[in-house]
Design a protein around this motif. Structure first.
Motif, PDB file in Angstrom:
ATOM      1  N   LEU A 167       0.824  -1.201   0.000  1.00  0.00           N
ATOM      2  CA  LEU A 167       0.000   0.000   0.000  1.00  0.00           C
ATOM      3  C   LEU A 167       0.859   1.253   0.000  1.00  0.00           C
ATOM      4  O   LEU A 167       1.848   1.342   0.731  1.00  0.00           O
ATOM      5  CB  LEU A 167      -0.940   0.007   1.206  1.00  0.00           C
ATOM      6  N   MET A 168       0.475   2.224  -0.827  1.00  0.00           N
ATOM      7  CA  MET A 168       1.163   3.509  -0.906  1.00  0.00           C
ATOM      8  C   MET A 168       0.475   4.542  -0.020  1.00  0.00           C
ATOM      9  O   MET A 168       1.098   5.440   0.513  1.00  0.00           O
ATOM     10  CB  MET A 168       1.190   3.989  -2.351  1.00  0.00           C
ATOM     11  N   ASP A 169      -0.836   4.434   0.098  1.00  0.00           N
ATOM     12  CA  ASP A 169      -1.650   5.222   1.013  1.00  0.00           C
ATOM     13  C   ASP A 169      -2.932   4.439   1.215  1.00  0.00           C
ATOM     14  O   ASP A 169      -2.993   3.257   0.863  1.00  0.00           O
ATOM     15  CB  ASP A 169      -1.893   6.655   0.479  1.00  0.00           C
ATOM     16  N   ARG A 225       6.084  -2.897   6.504  1.00  0.00           N
ATOM     17  CA  ARG A 225       5.541  -2.407   7.775  1.00  0.00           C
ATOM     18  C   ARG A 225       4.626  -1.212   7.562  1.00  0.00           C
ATOM     19  O   ARG A 225       3.556  -1.122   8.166  1.00  0.00           O
ATOM     20  CB  ARG A 225       6.683  -2.022   8.715  1.00  0.00           C
ATOM     21  N   GLU A 226       5.047  -0.272   6.705  1.00  0.00           N
ATOM     22  CA  GLU A 226       4.190   0.879   6.423  1.00  0.00           C
ATOM     23  C   GLU A 226       2.913   0.433   5.734  1.00  0.00           C
ATOM     24  O   GLU A 226       1.828   0.962   6.010  1.00  0.00           O
ATOM     25  CB  GLU A 226       4.932   1.899   5.566  1.00  0.00           C
ATOM     26  N   SER A 227       3.035  -0.539   4.840  1.00  0.00           N
ATOM     27  CA  SER A 227       1.860  -1.072   4.160  1.00  0.00           C
ATOM     28  C   SER A 227       0.899  -1.717   5.151  1.00  0.00           C
ATOM     29  O   SER A 227      -0.324  -1.570   5.046  1.00  0.00           O
ATOM     30  CB  SER A 227       2.283  -2.095   3.101  1.00  0.00           C
ATOM     31  N   ARG A 228       1.449  -2.404   6.151  1.00  0.00           N
ATOM     32  CA  ARG A 228       0.612  -3.030   7.178  1.00  0.00           C
ATOM     33  C   ARG A 228      -0.190  -1.972   7.939  1.00  0.00           C
ATOM     34  O   ARG A 228      -1.393  -2.131   8.193  1.00  0.00           O
ATOM     35  CB  ARG A 228       1.499  -3.812   8.153  1.00  0.00           C
ATOM     36  N   GLN A 229       0.482  -0.859   8.289  1.00  0.00           N
ATOM     37  CA  GLN A 229      -0.189   0.220   9.001  1.00  0.00           C
ATOM     38  C   GLN A 229      -1.263   0.873   8.134  1.00  0.00           C
ATOM     39  O   GLN A 229      -2.365   1.176   8.599  1.00  0.00           O
ATOM     40  CB  GLN A 229       0.835   1.250   9.455  1.00  0.00           C
ATOM     41  N   LEU A 230      -0.935   1.075   6.856  1.00  0.00           N
ATOM     42  CA  LEU A 230      -1.904   1.669   5.936  1.00  0.00           C
ATOM     43  C   LEU A 230      -3.089   0.740   5.718  1.00  0.00           C
ATOM     44  O   LEU A 230      -4.230   1.202   5.587  1.00  0.00           O
ATOM     45  CB  LEU A 230      -1.236   1.983   4.598  1.00  0.00           C
ATOM     46  N   LEU A 231      -2.833  -0.559   5.680  1.00  0.00           N
ATOM     47  CA  LEU A 231      -3.927  -1.504   5.504  1.00  0.00           C
ATOM     48  C   LEU A 231      -4.896  -1.430   6.669  1.00  0.00           C
ATOM     49  O   LEU A 231      -6.118  -1.461   6.480  1.00  0.00           O
ATOM     50  CB  LEU A 231      -3.367  -2.925   5.370  1.00  0.00           C
ATOM     51  N   THR A 232      -4.363  -1.304   7.871  1.00  0.00           N
ATOM     52  CA  THR A 232      -5.227  -1.169   9.045  1.00  0.00           C
ATOM     53  C   THR A 232      -6.132   0.047   8.920  1.00  0.00           C
ATOM     54  O   THR A 232      -7.333  -0.017   9.220  1.00  0.00           O
ATOM     55  CB  THR A 232      -4.369  -1.048  10.324  1.00  0.00           C
ATOM     56  N   SER A 233      -5.566   1.170   8.435  1.00  0.00           N
ATOM     57  CA  SER A 233      -6.370   2.378   8.228  1.00  0.00           C
ATOM     58  C   SER A 233      -7.349   2.197   7.078  1.00  0.00           C
ATOM     59  O   SER A 233      -8.510   2.625   7.151  1.00  0.00           O
ATOM     60  CB  SER A 233      -5.459   3.573   7.936  1.00  0.00           C
ATOM     61  N   ALA A 234      -6.890   1.537   6.011  1.00  0.00           N
ATOM     62  CA  ALA A 234      -7.743   1.365   4.835  1.00  0.00           C
ATOM     63  C   ALA A 234      -8.965   0.504   5.141  1.00  0.00           C
ATOM     64  O   ALA A 234     -10.023   0.670   4.517  1.00  0.00           O
ATOM     65  CB  ALA A 234      -6.941   0.744   3.692  1.00  0.00           C
ATOM     66  N   VAL A 240     -13.053  -0.594   0.932  1.00  0.00           N
ATOM     67  CA  VAL A 240     -12.109  -1.666   1.237  1.00  0.00           C
ATOM     68  C   VAL A 240     -12.761  -2.716   2.127  1.00  0.00           C
ATOM     69  O   VAL A 240     -12.592  -3.924   1.923  1.00  0.00           O
ATOM     70  CB  VAL A 240     -10.849  -1.102   1.899  1.00  0.00           C
ATOM     71  N   ALA A 241     -13.525  -2.261   3.116  1.00  0.00           N
ATOM     72  CA  ALA A 241     -14.178  -3.200   4.034  1.00  0.00           C
ATOM     73  C   ALA A 241     -15.149  -4.128   3.320  1.00  0.00           C
ATOM     74  O   ALA A 241     -15.430  -5.233   3.797  1.00  0.00           O
ATOM     75  CB  ALA A 241     -14.908  -2.434   5.134  1.00  0.00           C
ATOM     76  N   SER A 242     -15.650  -3.697   2.153  1.00  0.00           N
ATOM     77  CA  SER A 242     -16.617  -4.511   1.421  1.00  0.00           C
ATOM     78  C   SER A 242     -15.964  -5.579   0.551  1.00  0.00           C
ATOM     79  O   SER A 242     -16.648  -6.468   0.036  1.00  0.00           O
ATOM     80  CB  SER A 242     -17.480  -3.606   0.528  1.00  0.00           C
ATOM     81  N   LEU A 243     -14.644  -5.498   0.366  1.00  0.00           N
ATOM     82  CA  LEU A 243     -13.966  -6.478  -0.482  1.00  0.00           C
ATOM     83  C   LEU A 243     -14.016  -7.857   0.173  1.00  0.00           C
ATOM     84  O   LEU A 243     -13.848  -7.994   1.384  1.00  0.00           O
ATOM     85  CB  LEU A 243     -12.523  -6.050  -0.715  1.00  0.00           C
ATOM     86  N   PRO A 244     -14.249  -8.904  -0.619  1.00  0.00           N
ATOM     87  CA  PRO A 244     -14.459 -10.242  -0.046  1.00  0.00           C
ATOM     88  C   PRO A 244     -13.321 -10.719   0.844  1.00  0.00           C
ATOM     89  O   PRO A 244     -13.553 -11.316   1.890  1.00  0.00           O
ATOM     90  CB  PRO A 244     -14.604 -11.126  -1.293  1.00  0.00           C
ATOM     91  N   TYR A 245     -12.062 -10.479   0.446  1.00  0.00           N
ATOM     92  CA  TYR A 245     -10.956 -10.988   1.247  1.00  0.00           C
ATOM     93  C   TYR A 245     -10.844 -10.272   2.576  1.00  0.00           C
ATOM     94  O   TYR A 245     -10.237 -10.783   3.518  1.00  0.00           O
ATOM     95  CB  TYR A 245      -9.629 -10.927   0.482  1.00  0.00           C
ATOM     96  N   VAL A 246     -11.427  -9.061   2.682  1.00  0.00           N
ATOM     97  CA  VAL A 246     -11.458  -8.360   3.960  1.00  0.00           C
ATOM     98  C   VAL A 246     -12.607  -8.897   4.811  1.00  0.00           C
ATOM     99  O   VAL A 246     -12.426  -9.222   5.996  1.00  0.00           O
ATOM    100  CB  VAL A 246     -11.604  -6.837   3.757  1.00  0.00           C
ATOM    101  N   ARG A 247     -13.784  -8.998   4.224  1.00  0.00           N
ATOM    102  CA  ARG A 247     -14.958  -9.493   4.954  1.00  0.00           C
ATOM    103  C   ARG A 247     -14.717 -10.890   5.521  1.00  0.00           C
ATOM    104  O   ARG A 247     -15.179 -11.224   6.605  1.00  0.00           O
ATOM    105  CB  ARG A 247     -16.187  -9.533   4.039  1.00  0.00           C
ATOM    106  N   ASN A 249     -11.751 -12.281   6.218  1.00  0.00           N
ATOM    107  CA  ASN A 249     -10.475 -12.391   6.946  1.00  0.00           C
ATOM    108  C   ASN A 249      -9.404 -13.151   6.163  1.00  0.00           C
ATOM    109  O   ASN A 249      -8.708 -14.018   6.697  1.00  0.00           O
ATOM    110  CB  ASN A 249     -10.697 -13.059   8.308  1.00  0.00           C
ATOM    111  N   ARG A 250      -9.292 -12.792   4.876  1.00  0.00           N
ATOM    112  CA  ARG A 250      -8.264 -13.415   4.043  1.00  0.00           C
ATOM    113  C   ARG A 250      -7.182 -12.404   3.659  1.00  0.00           C
ATOM    114  O   ARG A 250      -6.478 -12.587   2.671  1.00  0.00           O
ATOM    115  CB  ARG A 250      -8.877 -14.022   2.785  1.00  0.00           C
ATOM    116  N   ALA A 251      -7.034 -11.337   4.433  1.00  0.00           N
ATOM    117  CA  ALA A 251      -5.979 -10.345   4.211  1.00  0.00           C
ATOM    118  C   ALA A 251      -4.919 -10.512   5.290  1.00  0.00           C
ATOM    119  O   ALA A 251      -5.225 -10.453   6.485  1.00  0.00           O
ATOM    120  CB  ALA A 251      -6.553  -8.930   4.239  1.00  0.00           C
ATOM    121  N   VAL A 252      -3.676 -10.740   4.874  1.00  0.00           N
ATOM    122  CA  VAL A 252      -2.567 -10.907   5.810  1.00  0.00           C
ATOM    123  C   VAL A 252      -1.437  -9.957   5.419  1.00  0.00           C
ATOM    124  O   VAL A 252      -1.401  -9.437   4.307  1.00  0.00           O
ATOM    125  CB  VAL A 252      -2.059 -12.368   5.837  1.00  0.00           C
ATOM    126  N   ALA A 253      -0.515  -9.720   6.346  1.00  0.00           N
ATOM    127  CA  ALA A 253       0.568  -8.768   6.111  1.00  0.00           C
ATOM    128  C   ALA A 253       1.886  -9.341   6.601  1.00  0.00           C
ATOM    129  O   ALA A 253       1.933 -10.082   7.584  1.00  0.00           O
ATOM    130  CB  ALA A 253       0.277  -7.447   6.812  1.00  0.00           C
TER     131      ALA A 253
END
Length: 283
Positions: A167-169, A225-234, A240-247, A249-253
């Motif tokens: 993630l860039m932002d 690490r920055e991408s992990r932090q941005l993912l938490t915010s995203a 983003v919350a509506s994406l299937p892998y997020v709903r 719990n298939r997103a890992v860092a």
């Protein structure tokens, strides 16, 4: 300017003192066990490249784009190793020491679907150029062992394709495609890349996060690490919350891995990604 040297000056039976002018050269030299006395942006290397770690007392040559040639000259290395992108510095470097060019990604083949083959060959060539041919075999043994361990962790993998991103932002990301170093590693474990869009020669492209909805069955692997932090915010974003892998719990860092670093980066990626996707260890 005269500075104390962190390692002894090379002589018969002693390793040559090598200065690396870029991170990929440093990473691959260290993987071979070479005597790297200096490299650029040392603090950021430790954070972004991570391994192999430089030895204590290694000198920082300043910016990768503009290394400190005065410091380099004072260190009197026996050999300088650099990426082809620094070729304009060669006339100045030739007055300091012998120069070797190294690119882990170099290939005479236009098919970039297997970057690991290039990485192996170029690491072997590097080992020979620094007169450490036996070090390549040792490095390959470590790599193969890491791949075998990763394969064992992934034995129960569900077979889902994966998006590989940094993630860039909170809206944009680099997504790594089928011609990336990371996917060359995943190919060893028969993990399909969920991204089938165009990419750069390095195997990535910039996208908005909503572009990752094309494969609802996929998982997502975030790198850095920055991408992990941005993912938490995203994740707080409705899109983003509506994406299937997020709903589901298939997103890992995982922590940072240099995406153009050749075999050492591939080895680190195999270990961290297999841990994350199998849930066998924390990052």
């Amino acid at each position: 300017m005269s500075l104390p040297l962190p390692f002894s000056v090379a002589s018969a039976g002693q390793p040559r003192r090598i200065a690396a002018l870029d991170w990929t050269s440093a990473q691959n030299l260290l993987a071979l066990g070479a005597n790297v006395v200096a490299l650029p942006e040392l603090h950021r290397y430790r954070e972004r490249v991570v391994e192999p770690q430089p030895q204590p007392g290694t000198y920082d040559l300043g910016l990768r784009s503009e290394p400190n040639l005065e410091l380099l000259d004072s260190l009197a290395p026996d050999l300088i190793v650099m990426h082809p992108e620094l070729e304009t510095l060669r006339p100045s470097l030739n007055t300091i020491a012998t120069v070797t060019v190294f690119d882990p990604d170099a290939s005479g083949d236009t098919d970039r679907s297997d970057r690991l083959s290039d990485a192996r060959q170029n690491l072997n060539n590097l080992a020979r150029s620094i007169t450490m041919p036996d070090a390549f075999a040792a490095s390959m043994n470590a790599f193969e062992a890491a791949i075998a361990e990763a394969a064992t962790r992934l034995r129960g993998h569900d077979g889902r394709p994966a998006y590989i991103v940094t993630l860039m932002d909170t809206r944009r990301a680099l997504v790594f495609g089928r011609n990336s170093l990371f996917q060359s590693v995943f190919d060893l474990f028969s993990i399909e890349n969920a991204w089938d869009g165009p990419t750069s020669p390095y195997g990535h492209t910039t996208i908005t996060l909503d572009a990752l909805a094309g494969r609802p069955d996929a998982s997502l692997l975030s790198i850095g690490r920055e991408s992990r932090q941005l993912l938490t915010s995203a994740l707080r974003s409705p899109v983003v919350a509506s994406l299937p892998y997020v709903r589901e719990n298939r997103a890992v860092a995982i922590d940072d891995v240099l995406f153009y670093g050749g075999l050492p980066s591939a080895q680190r990626f195999a270990r961290l990604a297999s841990m994350a996707l199998s849930g066998t260890a924390s990052q």
